[in-house]
Design a protein around this motif. Structure first.
Motif, short mmCIF file in Angstrom:
data_model
loop_
_atom_site.label_atom_id
_atom_site.label_comp_id
_atom_site.label_asym_id
_atom_site.label_seq_id
_atom_site.Cartn_x
_atom_site.Cartn_y
_atom_site.Cartn_z
N LYS A 146 6.51 -35.83 107.49
CA LYS A 146 5.69 -34.90 108.27
C LYS A 146 6.52 -33.68 108.64
N THR A 147 5.91 -32.49 108.54
CA THR A 147 6.65 -31.25 108.77
C THR A 147 6.09 -30.42 109.92
N ASN A 148 5.18 -30.97 110.71
CA ASN A 148 4.60 -30.21 111.81
C ASN A 148 4.33 -31.13 112.99
N GLU A 150 1.44 -31.22 114.59
CA GLU A 150 -0.01 -31.40 114.73
C GLU A 150 -0.34 -32.88 114.98
N GLN A 234 2.53 -26.27 107.33
CA GLN A 234 3.51 -25.67 108.24
C GLN A 234 2.95 -25.62 109.66
N ASP A 235 3.82 -25.83 110.63
CA ASP A 235 3.39 -25.82 112.03
C ASP A 235 2.81 -24.45 112.38
N PRO A 241 5.61 -17.53 108.72
CA PRO A 241 5.26 -18.66 107.86
C PRO A 241 5.52 -18.40 106.38
N THR A 245 -0.67 -23.38 107.10
CA THR A 245 -0.86 -24.43 108.09
C THR A 245 -1.68 -25.56 107.47
#
Length: 273
Positions: A146-148, A150, A234-235, A241, A245
């Motif tokens: 996981k990279t964000n 959310e 992306q967060d 960015p 997202t």
């Protein structure tokens, strides 16, 4: 492209006017005449194995490994895109690949030794090579990458999560063949990294459309892709960015999936994101 240090690579592109592509047609059997390297099955850290797409993987041998699966997916993606590229006057795509096990070196012009990050998936345009480590594939299948920040997605991951990311990296290969990504770092950028990433997500959706047209999608496969896009987008708090997202990436993927046409993905390249 998931590897953070590869962002500079994707920022370098060459402007090329692209003809509109015709409606895509499903290819013949995708994995014919492809060399398969049989390794030991990759173990999952999770207590229960992630769901497997029985329809899509019906051409694989019993007891296939993660490496086998990656070779199989890449063969299917290439079999779909190659005739379309040739029809539009481009050379037949011929990307190399590397699916190293944990602790093994990644042999590309972008990385020439054992990587610091064991979970990697990226495309190196310098030597036209797609890389996905087996650890990355396993984490994608488990849903542990996981990279964000959310909230977690309601959907479960699975093997089609892996297929999506690999097909996404192949889309970067198509961008190179069509002139959007240079083969060296001396050329001025003509599209942003974010534009290229969203275009690749959309192009991946076009390939998944073809899988569905061949009746090889299981009921949960699209949900697995949505889960992965929720995890690797992306967060939204990032001020500069380089990737979309989760919502942006999901929208791009569904555009390609719903239309089934590569032409529908062109605005991502010609519009600055």
């Amino acid at each position: 492209m998931l590897r953070k240090t590869s962002q500079i690579l994707l920022a370098m592109v060459v402007f090329l006017l692209i003809p509109e592509w015709n409606t895509l047609q499903p290819p013949t059997q995708a994995a014919e005449n492809q060399e398969t390297v049989v390794l030991q099955p990759a173990a999952l850290a999770a207590k229960e194995a992630a769901p497997v797409s029985q329809a899509f993987t019906k051409g694989l041998p019993k007891g296939y490994s993660m490496h086998d699966f990656l070779v199989y997916v890449l063969a299917d993606v290439e079999a779909f895109w190659s005739p379309l590229m040739v029809k539009d006057g481009y050379a037949k795509p011929d990307a190399g690949y590397s699916f190293p096990a944990a602790g093994k070196p990644v042999l590309t012009e972008c990385i020439l030794d054992t990587p610091d990050e064991p979970a990697l998936a990226f495309y190196c345009s310098t030597d036209d090579r797609i890389v996905m480590t087996l650890q990355m594939a396993t984490q994608l299948k488990e849903g542990t990458y996981k990279t964000n920040a959310e909230p977690p997605s309601k959907y479960k991951p699975g093997d089609f999560s892996v297929a999506f990311v690999l097909a996404h990296e192949y889309a970067h290969n198509l961008q190179t063949e069509r002139g959007w990504l240079p083969e060296n770092g001396d050329e001025a950028p003509k599209a942003t990294s974010r534009s290229l990433e969203l275009n690749a997500d959309c192009m991946t959706g076009v390939w998944v459309h073809s899988v569905n047209a061949r009746r090889l999608l299981d009921a949960t496969d699209i949900q697995e892709v949505k889960r992965t896009l929720a995890d690797i987008g992306q967060d939204p708090s990032v001020t500069d960015p380089t990737h979309g997202t989760p919502k942006e990436r999901t929208k791009a993927f569904l555009l390609g999936y719903d239309s089934g046409k590569a032409a529908s993905c062109e605005p991502y390249l010609t519009t600055r994101y």
